[in-house]
Write an enzyme that holds these catalytic residues in place. Structure first.
Site, PDB file in Angstrom:
ATOM      1  N   SER A 200     -35.838   6.660  -1.721  1.00 38.76           N
ATOM      2  CA  SER A 200     -34.482   6.631  -2.261  1.00 38.76           C
ATOM      3  C   SER A 200     -34.290   7.655  -3.385  1.00 38.76           C
ATOM      4  O   SER A 200     -34.405   8.848  -3.164  1.00 38.76           O
ATOM      5  CB  SER A 200     -34.174   5.197  -2.717  1.00 38.76           C
ATOM      6  N   ASP A 211     -36.124  22.090  -2.712  1.00 39.15           N
ATOM      7  CA  ASP A 211     -35.217  23.020  -2.031  1.00 39.15           C
ATOM      8  C   ASP A 211     -34.891  24.246  -2.880  1.00 39.15           C
ATOM      9  O   ASP A 211     -34.676  25.339  -2.348  1.00 39.15           O
ATOM     10  CB  ASP A 211     -33.924  22.303  -1.625  1.00 39.15           C
ATOM     11  N   LYS A 225     -36.079   6.955   2.865  1.00 32.83           N
ATOM     12  CA  LYS A 225     -34.988   5.991   2.706  1.00 32.83           C
ATOM     13  C   LYS A 225     -33.827   6.709   2.012  1.00 32.83           C
ATOM     14  O   LYS A 225     -33.845   6.915   0.808  1.00 32.83           O
ATOM     15  CB  LYS A 225     -35.421   4.776   1.886  1.00 32.83           C
TER      16      LYS A 225
END
Length: 337
Positions: A200, A211, A225
């Protein structure tokens, strides 16, 4: 019969710490009632009670002939969400890596309402003398407050950078969360530790920093999740229906959530950067968990008898044990100096 033993360092500022309750103290009585032979749950219920109502503990301490009797006023205990590597004798966390005095180590236990503020405050304090690097550890972190994840990412990004987006079931973008200011740690080298239980909010931070090339991700693939859920109250509030309405997506446009039935070759979760995978088998993971819990409970200068007792109860940890995931991250940051 055995008496209950204090196996965790009382956090500074709590009633127990203020009353000089120490690691390895044995609780002989609570409000005059002997604890010998009682189950831990029974003793715990005796110690707990309404805020402001006092409780008297009779404590036996190694090397002291007379019991230590103290009356403590009960209070609501705020559990810290940012942990360090090990507590010092005073109960305060050391937020620097051992033997690497200018590499910070911040472990996020769970993302809560105060987590981002705690994180920034600790980091600012560490960086009074500029750090060479920072390890962010979210292993075994189940996630939590979404806003905290976004705010932590903002510390390390330029303004206007997409952090995470949510998509409806049909792929339509519902919300896009973008950094609102330029972070004050744009150039601080980062490594982030993840494992199979990082989920999460943990994955939102790891995916974002990966990224943008802001952090090396070390460890093993995260849980996957990334769902946005809404609670709908039914039957006049007597029941609750949890409805998944959207999913979280990375800045790169890749999915975080592991959809039902997909395999390991699908795009989901956060995987370590090439060359930074340190995968633990079940036995190795269990040893690390025991090591981490033991270190959290005992801190520096562990009481030998208490350490032996814990080893007997939940397994031994090799004296020369090395956290290989943390070591890989520290090696990388040391090379980046």
């Amino acid at each position: 019969p055995k008496m209950p033993t204090v196996i965790g360092l009382p956090e500074p500022g709590t009633p127990a710490a203020d009353a000089d309750i120490r690691l390895a103290d044995k609780i002989e009585a609570v409000d005059g009632k002997a604890t010998a032979g009682l189950e831990l749950e029974q003793v715990t219920s005796m110690v707990r009670g309404p805020v402001g109502k006092p409780v008297t503990l009779t404590v036996r301490r190694a090397g002291v002939s007379e019991p230590h009797v103290v009356t403590i006023e009960r209070a609501t205990i705020s559990v810290e969400s940012i942990l360090g590597d090990v507590r010092g004798p005073d109960g305060h966390w050391n937020f620097l890596v051992r033997d690497e005095p200018r590499i910070g180590y911040l472990r996020i236990r769970k993302f809560g309402d105060k987590t981002a503020t705690e994180f920034a405050t600790i980091l600012d304090d560490l960086n009074r003398e500029p750090l060479d690097g920072l390890v962010i550890d979210v292993r075994d972190d189940p996630g939590g407050a979404f806003d905290a994840a976004v705010k932590i990412c903002e510390l390390f990004l330029g303004a206007g950078k997409p952090i995470v987006m949510t998509r409806e079931r049909d792929g339509t973008i519902r919300d896009r969360f973008v950094s609102s200011t330029t972070g004050r740690y744009l150039d601080l080298p980062l490594a982030m530790l993840v494992d199979r239980n990082s989920a999460s909010a943990s994955e939102i931070v790891a995916a974002c920093l990966q990224d943008y090339g802001r952090a090396k991700i070390v460890g093993e693939r995260s849980y996957g999740k990334g769902t946005v859920q809404r609670l709908m109250r039914l039957e006049s509030g007597r029941s609750v229906l949890k409805l998944t309405t959207a999913t979280y997506w990375r800045p790169s446009g890749k999915n975080i959530h592991r959809m039902p039935g997909v395999g390991a070759d699908a795009e989901w979760g956060v995987s370590p950067d090439p060359g930074f995978e340190v995968k633990l088998d079940d036995e190795e993971y269990k040893t690390w968990r025991t090591y981490r819990l033991r270190r959290d409970l005992l801190g520096e200068g562990a009481d030998a008898s208490l350490a032996a007792q814990l080893s007997q109860e939940d397994g031994k940890v090799p004296a020369d044990y090395v956290d290989q995931v943390l070591k890989r991250a520290v090696d990388y940051l040391s090379e980046e100096k």
